[in-house]
Design a protein around this motif. Structure first.
Motif, PDB file in Angstrom:
ATOM      1  N   LEU A   1       0.837  -1.186   0.000  1.00 44.73           N
ATOM      2  CA  LEU A   1       0.000   0.000   0.000  1.00 44.73           C
ATOM      3  C   LEU A   1       0.874   1.238   0.000  1.00 44.73           C
ATOM      4  CD1 LEU A   1      -2.649  -1.099   2.675  1.00 44.73           C
ATOM      5  CD2 LEU A   1      -2.702  -1.470   0.201  1.00 44.73           C
ATOM      6  N   HIS A   2       0.724   2.081  -1.003  1.00 39.05           N
ATOM      7  CA  HIS A   2       1.524   3.295  -1.139  1.00 39.05           C
ATOM      8  C   HIS A   2       0.707   4.518  -0.713  1.00 39.05           C
ATOM      9  CE1 HIS A   2       4.844   1.390  -3.454  1.00 39.05           C
ATOM     10  NE2 HIS A   2       3.879   0.586  -3.866  1.00 39.05           N
ATOM     11  N   PHE A   3       1.332   5.381   0.080  1.00 40.09           N
ATOM     12  CA  PHE A   3       0.744   6.650   0.496  1.00 40.09           C
ATOM     13  C   PHE A   3       1.610   7.786  -0.037  1.00 40.09           C
ATOM     14  CE2 PHE A   3      -0.651   3.478   3.488  1.00 40.09           C
ATOM     15  CZ  PHE A   3      -1.945   3.828   3.809  1.00 40.09           C
ATOM     16  N   LYS A   4       0.967   8.830  -0.562  1.00 43.10           N
ATOM     17  CA  LYS A   4       1.699   9.920  -1.199  1.00 43.10           C
ATOM     18  C   LYS A   4       1.591  11.249  -0.454  1.00 43.10           C
ATOM     19  CE  LYS A   4       2.738   7.266  -4.736  1.00 43.10           C
ATOM     20  NZ  LYS A   4       4.125   6.769  -4.923  1.00 43.10           N
ATOM     21  N   TYR A   5       0.843  11.286   0.666  1.00 43.26           N
ATOM     22  CA  TYR A   5       0.546  12.579   1.286  1.00 43.26           C
ATOM     23  C   TYR A   5       1.738  13.183   2.031  1.00 43.26           C
ATOM     24  CZ  TYR A   5      -0.013  10.167   5.805  1.00 43.26           C
ATOM     25  OH  TYR A   5       0.196   9.439   6.952  1.00 43.26           O
ATOM     26  N   ARG A   6       2.767  12.397   2.312  1.00 46.35           N
ATOM     27  CA  ARG A   6       3.954  12.921   2.980  1.00 46.35           C
ATOM     28  C   ARG A   6       5.112  11.957   2.790  1.00 46.35           C
ATOM     29  NH1 ARG A   6       4.579  12.447   9.320  1.00 46.35           N
ATOM     30  NH2 ARG A   6       6.717  12.389   8.567  1.00 46.35           N
TER      31      ARG A   6
ATOM     32  N   ILE B   1      12.718  11.136  -1.456  1.00 49.40           N
ATOM     33  CA  ILE B   1      11.568  10.464  -0.848  1.00 49.40           C
ATOM     34  C   ILE B   1      10.297  11.229  -1.204  1.00 49.40           C
ATOM     35  CG2 ILE B   1      10.482   9.806   1.325  1.00 49.40           C
ATOM     36  CD1 ILE B   1      13.230   9.436   2.534  1.00 49.40           C
ATOM     37  N   ASN B   2       9.328  10.560  -1.807  1.00 44.97           N
ATOM     38  CA  ASN B   2       8.080  11.220  -2.197  1.00 44.97           C
ATOM     39  C   ASN B   2       6.842  10.516  -1.649  1.00 44.97           C
ATOM     40  OD1 ASN B   2       8.113   8.898  -3.705  1.00 44.97           O
ATOM     41  ND2 ASN B   2       7.596   9.877  -5.647  1.00 44.97           N
ATOM     42  N   GLY B   3       6.995   9.748  -0.604  1.00 39.18           N
ATOM     43  CA  GLY B   3       5.884   9.038   0.010  1.00 39.18           C
ATOM     44  C   GLY B   3       6.410   7.849   0.788  1.00 39.18           C
ATOM     45  N   PHE B   4       5.510   6.949   1.135  1.00 38.30           N
ATOM     46  CA  PHE B   4       5.930   5.741   1.846  1.00 38.30           C
ATOM     47  C   PHE B   4       4.947   4.630   1.532  1.00 38.30           C
ATOM     48  CE2 PHE B   4       2.978   7.869   4.661  1.00 38.30           C
ATOM     49  CZ  PHE B   4       2.219   6.848   5.203  1.00 38.30           C
ATOM     50  N   SER B   5       5.306   3.423   1.918  1.00 38.12           N
ATOM     51  CA  SER B   5       4.453   2.267   1.669  1.00 38.12           C
ATOM     52  C   SER B   5       4.535   1.297   2.829  1.00 38.12           C
ATOM     53  CB  SER B   5       4.863   1.565   0.370  1.00 38.12           C
ATOM     54  OG  SER B   5       6.206   1.126   0.444  1.00 38.12           O
ATOM     55  N   VAL B   6       3.586   0.373   2.876  1.00 37.26           N
ATOM     56  CA  VAL B   6       3.609  -0.717   3.857  1.00 37.26           C
ATOM     57  C   VAL B   6       3.305  -2.009   3.118  1.00 37.26           C
ATOM     58  CG1 VAL B   6       2.863   0.798   5.740  1.00 37.26           C
ATOM     59  CG2 VAL B   6       1.156  -0.501   4.469  1.00 37.26           C
ATOM     60  N   VAL B   7       3.921  -3.087   3.559  1.00 41.27           N
ATOM     61  CA  VAL B   7       3.674  -4.409   2.981  1.00 41.27           C
ATOM     62  C   VAL B   7       2.657  -5.135   3.856  1.00 41.27           C
ATOM     63  CG1 VAL B   7       4.666  -6.646   2.405  1.00 41.27           C
ATOM     64  CG2 VAL B   7       5.944  -4.553   1.902  1.00 41.27           C
ATOM     65  N   VAL B   8       1.574  -5.586   3.248  1.00 38.51           N
ATOM     66  CA  VAL B   8       0.503  -6.282   3.963  1.00 38.51           C
ATOM     67  C   VAL B   8       0.409  -7.697   3.414  1.00 38.51           C
ATOM     68  CG1 VAL B   8      -1.960  -6.315   4.495  1.00 38.51           C
ATOM     69  CG2 VAL B   8      -0.769  -4.125   4.244  1.00 38.51           C
ATOM     70  N   SER B   9       0.545  -8.686   4.296  1.00 36.97           N
ATOM     71  CA  SER B   9       0.398 -10.082   3.875  1.00 36.97           C
ATOM     72  C   SER B   9      -0.859 -10.675   4.485  1.00 36.97           C
ATOM     73  CB  SER B   9       1.610 -10.909   4.296  1.00 36.97           C
ATOM     74  OG  SER B   9       1.688 -10.991   5.699  1.00 36.97           O
ATOM     75  N   ASN B  10      -1.333 -11.757   3.924  1.00 36.19           N
ATOM     76  CA  ASN B  10      -2.582 -12.378   4.347  1.00 36.19           C
ATOM     77  C   ASN B  10      -2.418 -13.041   5.711  1.00 36.19           C
ATOM     78  OD1 ASN B  10      -5.052 -13.569   4.551  1.00 36.19           O
ATOM     79  ND2 ASN B  10      -4.895 -14.814   2.701  1.00 36.19           N
TER      80      ASN B  10
END
Length: 498
Positions: free
Chosen positions: A303-308, A342-351
């Protein structure tokens, strides 16, 4: 891509018992980890380089007896030690109050002690305060002896302060409620009655929170735990203000002074102000943010977030139902391919359950709630060491990507997972091998489960690492941490009952 240093499948036979029969070969699919000899002439006018295969380290015996290891490395954890110290201090204060008051302690002093413990408990759940603790504990130089640095690295056991002070606060409030009930029996006035009733409501809420927070109940009924913790906590905080005002009215009448004077001169009032401010600070940052999913497979998504932008070593709480459940994830800085900024951040989500599966099955752009300030976690303490070994299983590689991106501490990586490329995509694998070209990526689908303690110790031996950090499930985390620490190697894994 990656380099495997281990035999096919799980180690068995004499080697599984710590006996080294012969050096093991390196199975390389990327840059070699072997050392090279000077070039030699093959007789055909072409010089060849010969690689020396690193010798397999002999897994040393565990220190002490079985009983001493169980006590020292399993039951006497830093978390429990902190809990014990806080509770012991509170017991000493309680005994002192009882002795000085000839067995009849002043209710105001008991109330102040209860409020002080509640404030401490809430502070150790406030993001900025926790981050400050991390900064203080990790600011020491590498020249400090290892035995000091390895203890400072246990700052992530701060949950012991939260639970220790919270439990002590409940005990103090029970005592206060008994005293308040006695005062009402002796003086049945309206404000004394309200003070007593609100005290009983507070104790009831605290007992609900304390019971639901028991590790076994928390793991088994996690969603209910969150609901009890949140709504009982809010009810308690509101009741606490009512209780505090009526308690001050009782004191003002006894002192023949104004209510305002009693409030501002009471430590109890300032303790509750701090506690309330901490709660408001966290929820005032509740925001609905756009998320851009990158489906990696049917088992994982990113999941990528771009707000900060987000610096390395931070985590964030995410939810689609902010009043009922929250999920904490380590963030990974995203960079612009052209500028490298750096133009955002992400998190890895697994099942790993209903919520995570739902996120994986929704590949479209949408919004999720985020709350509170970004929070430091376990891997931030890796800065305390000169060299480390990073261990991950499955989606545990997600939090590790932030550490690998930071590139602060020299490290070796051991990642055990099923079909790494198919499950997490070539991008994640490339990030791992970029941070450690000789990373050991163990494909459990092809090779079975590794003898993970042996393989991790091999990397410690090769790299002369000072510490091991593992992100995995509770069972594997405990196995690796126990296997390393019982052999004299500092090892750190997430706390699951804090």
């Amino acid at each position: 891509m990656a380099i495997d240093r281990s035999e096919k499948g799980r180690a068995t036979g004499p080697q599984a018992q710590g006996v080294d029969l012969a050096p093991m070969p390196i199975v390389a699919t990327g840059p070699s980890t072997g050392t090279t000899t000077p070039s030699i002439n093959s007789g055909k006018g072409v010089e060849e380089k010969v690689e020396r295969v690193p010798e397999r380290a002999v897994l040393p015996n565990q220190l002490g007896t079985e009983l001493s290891r169980q006590v020292r490395y399993k039951y006497a954890s830093s978390y429990r030690k902190i809990f014990g110290v806080i509770f012991t201090i509170n017991c000493a204060v309680f005994i002192s109050l009882m002795v000085n008051a000839n067995g009849n302690p002043n209710s105001r002093e008991v109330g102040n002690a209860a409020s002080a413990n509640l404030m401490v408990s809430i502070l150790f759940r406030q993001e900025e305060f926790v981050n400050l603790c991390y900064e203080i504990f990790t600011c020491v130089p590498h020249s400090l002896p290892l035995y000091i640095r390895k203890r400072l690295a246990k700052v992530f056991h701060y949950g012991g302060c939260h639970s220790g002070a919270g439990t002590a606060a409940v005990v103090w409030y029970i005592l206060y409620t008994v005293l308040a009930t006695k005062e009402w029996i002796d003086e049945p006035l309206t404000d004394v009655l309200v003070n007593m009733v609100t005290s009983w409501v507070l104790v009831s809420m605290f007992l609900i929170i304390l019971t639901s927070a028991h590790p076994n109940l928390r793991r088994r009924f996690h969603d209910y735990f969150e609901a009890f913790h949140r709504f009982a906590g809010w009810t308690a905080l509101t009741t606490f203000w009512i209780h505090n005002i009526f308690s001050a009215r009782v004191t003002a009448r006894q002192w023949d002074t104004s209510l305002g004077y009693v409030l501002v001169s009471s430590p109890n009032f300032w303790f509750i102000c701090i506690s309330t401010s901490c709660t408001i600070a966290s929820w005032s940052r509740l925001r609905h943010r756009t998320v851009y999913p990158e489906k990696l497979s049917d088992h994982a998504t990113r999941l990528h977030f771009k707000y900060r932008g987000m610096a390395p070593f931070y985590g964030l709480k995410i939810s689609d139902k902010p009043l009922t459940e929250w999920h904490a994830f380590a963030t990974i800085p995203d960079t612009d391919p052209e500028s490298g900024k750096i133009n955002g951040f992400s998190v890895v989500v697994s099942n790993a359950g209903d919520w995570t599966k739902k996120q994986i099955m929704k590949p479209q752009e949408r919004k999720l709630w985020v709350r509170g300030a970004p929070l430091h976690g376990l891997l931030y303490t890796s800065k305390l060491f000169r060299r480390i070994v990073v261990v991950a299983t499955g989606s545990g590689i997600g939090p590790c990507l932030s550490l690998l991106f930071a590139d602060v501490t020299p490290r070796r990586v051991f990642w055990s997972t099923r079909d790494p490329v198919a499950t997490y995509g070539p991008g994640v694998v490339a990030e791992v091998t970029r941070a450690d070209p000789n990373a050991v990526i163990w494909n459990t689908h092809e090779r079975g489960y590794p003898d993970i303690v042996r393989e991790v110790y091999q990397l410690v031996h090769e790299s002369d690492a000072e510490a091991v950090f593992i992100i995995s499930n509770p069972k594997v985390t405990e196995k690796v941490v126990y296997g390393m620490t019982s052999r004299g190697v500092p090892a750190y894994g997430a706390i699951f009952d804090s």
